[in-house]
Write an enzyme that holds these catalytic residues in place. Structure first.
Site, PDB file in Angstrom:
ATOM      1  CG  HIS A 104     -23.697 -12.415  23.036  1.00 27.73           C
ATOM      2  ND1 HIS A 104     -22.647 -12.153  22.196  1.00 27.73           N
ATOM      3  CD2 HIS A 104     -24.749 -11.726  22.534  1.00 27.73           C
ATOM      4  CE1 HIS A 104     -23.056 -11.345  21.220  1.00 27.73           C
ATOM      5  NE2 HIS A 104     -24.319 -11.064  21.407  1.00 27.73           N
ATOM      6  CD  GLU A 112     -27.160  -1.750  21.791  1.00 29.35           C
ATOM      7  OE1 GLU A 112     -26.595  -0.916  21.070  1.00 29.35           O
ATOM      8  OE2 GLU A 112     -27.366  -2.932  21.435  1.00 29.35           O
TER       9      GLU A 112
END
Lengths: 322, 346
Positions: free
Chosen positions: B140, B71
């Site tokens: 999440h 990322e």
């Protein structure tokens, strides 16, 4: 790669100008007129200059906290640089960046950077632009041995290999990441060797030898321009001053500090080689030295007397204000 | 005009902008999906949530770029590309992963224009997902738009329906500055977020709130999924003679302060429904805005309905207890009116 006399003299001038710029800051910093954190490039000038000789304005560099030399070598205006370091309104970044964030995108300079290793993915991004738009451009990220341990530098190298990006990751291994010795924190003690595992050419060179740097970086830039992908270069260099101005360097021996100035000064080495190879006379080089001193003195005086930005301009170039 | 789910509207906006401008690229993990798998099939996924499916087939691997699970690295590539002539749309699969790429957003993308004296731009869009409700638990499910809203140099969008998502995403991609575009996972196929949208492409300006319902008794400010909860409550309470004005700011930065202040000036009561955080979140920010600038218009204390200061739990009944419920929202509205919150259940 043969260099003409005028190219060699220009290289010497650039290195000498960077040296004088940095020495001036080292002296002037004690007056308290230069705000903020300063990290000097003295001892490493050959690296920025030799690499950037292969680059055009349309090529990009991403630099690091020790970035004055890279910016000057890539063509940043010397006076604009000095003004920026003093925090003045007419500085390259209008006094918003300062030493650690100085940039001039019109010259392909994506900025010095206050975050160790950040330039590697940014340069890979500039290389992605060059590849996607077919500009023929290349990008170089300059970072130190300290940055070689940052995870996102690994991530950037891996992606550059995957996508065969026209980028050069140039590690100036000056032996110290901040205060800590390279061998203490680089597990393999070998940045280039470790990088080779990513699947790209990775070479280790003498970062005090202008000619060796010029040769190795020239090959890397040619390969990148030809669409043959990225390269890692580890240049074993030396740092004259501390991590930042004011760092007493208690972690280095007096002998080492004397040795690097006496025997591993890239500027001195270039000067000796130019004279020995009859590429330039001591007189010609002395004249360049004097011109560099005059230029920096003039820039300093301009910067000192220049105006600071008006407080009313504080939020200029913000695009959402509250 | 055709009714379209938010999932399809986002996919459409991406296609339209990529057709419109060749400099627009997409970059992220699995956004095409399935590269070099043993089946040899390509464009099989369109990301783990299937939003970008079909883009690889139309635009090719040079513009729909699958990345390693790196990322920070690919976000940095996107920022570098944005500063040098491309207009990347980077996908951060879940905003919970912002810690894995924070520097590139916080210290690079957000700072480039200001720090370089206005001489550079960074036309980057980060599409990311937010929100609880999928039993995805603590790592999440977060709605960290308040984090990025606090950073000068980032614009932040939180769409609540298909029409807004398409228009705001087009605006984001055409914007010269970095935009964090927060898509609530529960809204992709949420029936009430599927609305009629025009055939032709359009944009929606940032900083213009949408009045979901008009009302005279209480102002409710809500974003994303919360606008639907608030609208449901407003409809239910209208049957009890209570008139609720639901405002969806749509962007948290810039924020349409004036619409909120004008509404409170007329209703005198404010409830904020916010999934971000119980402390230092978007809800507290709006409460502070109104307390500072419309205090004398208030007839009752401001109420902020958020999840508790607690990670999002996994177990379905716990997660449902965590998400601000219609019952809590209705209770807060009634409280601002001096009525018994228990009436909401009646």
């Amino acid at each position: 790669m043969a260099l003409s006399k005028s190219q060699l003299l220009e290289a010497y001038r650039r290195m000498r100008t960077i040296r004088e710029f940095e020495e001036n800051i080292h002296r002037e910093n004690t007056t308290g007129e230069i705000p903020g954190f300063l990290h000097l490039y003295c001892g490493q000038e050959a690296n920025a200059v030799a690499v950037c000789m292969h680059l055009e304005d349309t090529d990009y560099i991403a630099s690091n906290h020790r970035g004055h030399g890279h910016c000057l070598a890539k063509g940043a205006d010397v006076e604009g640089m000095m003004l920026e370091l003093y925090g003045k309104a007419d500085g390259l970044c209008k006094g918003r960046g300062g030493s650690m964030h100085i940039a001039d995108v019109s010259r392909g300079i994506l900025g010095a950077n206050g975050i160790v290793g950040a330039g590697a993915p940014l340069a890979a991004g500039a290389a992605l632009t060059a590849k996607t738009l077919g500009t023929g451009g290349v990008a170089v990220s300059f970072q130190g041995d300290g940055a070689s341990n940052e995870g996102y530098v690994f991530e950037a190298i891996n992606m550059a290999v995957m996508w065969q990006l026209p980028v050069i990751f140039y590690f100036e291994n000056n032996g110290y990441g901040e205060f800590t010795g390279h061998d203490h924190v680089v597990g393999s003690k070998d940045i280039a060797g470790r990088a080779a595992g990513f699947g790209l050419p990775a070479v280790k060179i003498d970062g005090t030898d202008f000619f060796e740097i010029h040769e190795a970086s020239g090959e890397a830039v040619q390969r990148a321009r030809a669409g043959k992908g990225p390269t890692v270069i580890e240049a074993v260099a030396v740092r004259f001053y501390g991590h930042y101005e004011g760092d007493p360097q208690a972690y280095r021996s007096k002998e080492e500090l004397a040795d690097v100035r006496q025997n591993r000064d890239c500027l001195k080495i270039l000067r000796q080689k130019l004279i020995a190879g009859k590429k330039a006379s001591a007189r010609e080089l002395d004249a360049i030295d004097r011109e560099a001193v005059d230029l920096i003195n003039a820039c300093r005086e301009t910067a000192k007397s220049a105006a600071y930005p008006e407080a009313s301009t504080l939020t200029d170039n913000t695009y959402v204000s509250y | 005009m055709a009714e379209m789910a938010m999932r399809a509207a986002i996919n459409l906006a991406l296609r339209e902008e990529m057709r419109r401008d060749e400099r627009v690229i997409m970059i992220g993990t699995d956004i095409a999906g399935g590269a070099q798998g043993s089946s040899g099939a390509e464009d099989v996924a369109g990301g783990v949530l299937g939003i970008t499916k079909g883009l690889l087939s139309e635009f090719g691997a040079g513009r729909v770029i699958d990345t390693p699970i790196s990322e920070m690295g690919y976000m940095g590539v996107a920022v570098g590309a944005a500063a040098t002539g491309l207009r990347p749309v980077a996908e951060l699969m879940f905003i919970d992963f912002i810690g894995c790429c924070g520097d590139m957003l916080l210290n690079q993308a957000a700072k480039i224009r200001y720090m370089f004296g206005g001489k550079s731009t960074c036309p980057l869009v980060v599409r990311t997902t937010i929100g609880a409700g999928a039993n995805a638990a603590a790592q999440h499910s977060q709605s960290l738009y308040h984090w990025v809203t606090a950073v000068p140099g980032l614009k932040v969008v939180v769409p609540s329906n298909a029409y807004d998502a398409r228009g705001l995403l087009a605006t984001a991609i055409r914007d010269d500055d970095p935009v964090i575009f927060c898509e609530h996972k529960a809204l992709y196929d949420f029936p009430a977020a599927a609305v009629e949208i025009p055939d032709a492409s359009y944009t929606i300006p940032f900083g213009e709130a949408n009045f979901v319902t008009e009302g005279t008794d209480v102002t409710v400010v809500a974003l994303g999924l919360m606008t639907h909860i608030a609208a449901g409550v407003a409809a239910a309470l209208s049957g009890k003679g209570i008139s609720v004005e639901v405002i969806d700011p749509r962007t948290t930065s810039p924020l349409d302060e004036e619409s909120i202040l004008e509404s409170v000036a007329s209703t005198g009561r404010l409830v904020i429904v916010d999934e971000s955080a119980a402390r230092c979140g978007f809800g507290q920010d709006v409460a502070a805005l109104v307390a500072e600038r419309a205090f004398h218009a208030l007839k009752a204390p401001i109420k902020v309905v958020t999840p508790p200061h607690c990670p999002t739990p996994f177990s379905p009944p716990l997660e449902q207890a965590w998400i601000p419920s219609g019952e809590r929202v209705a209770g807060a509205i009634l409280e601002t009116m001096g009525l018994d919150p228990a009436l909401a259940a009646a």
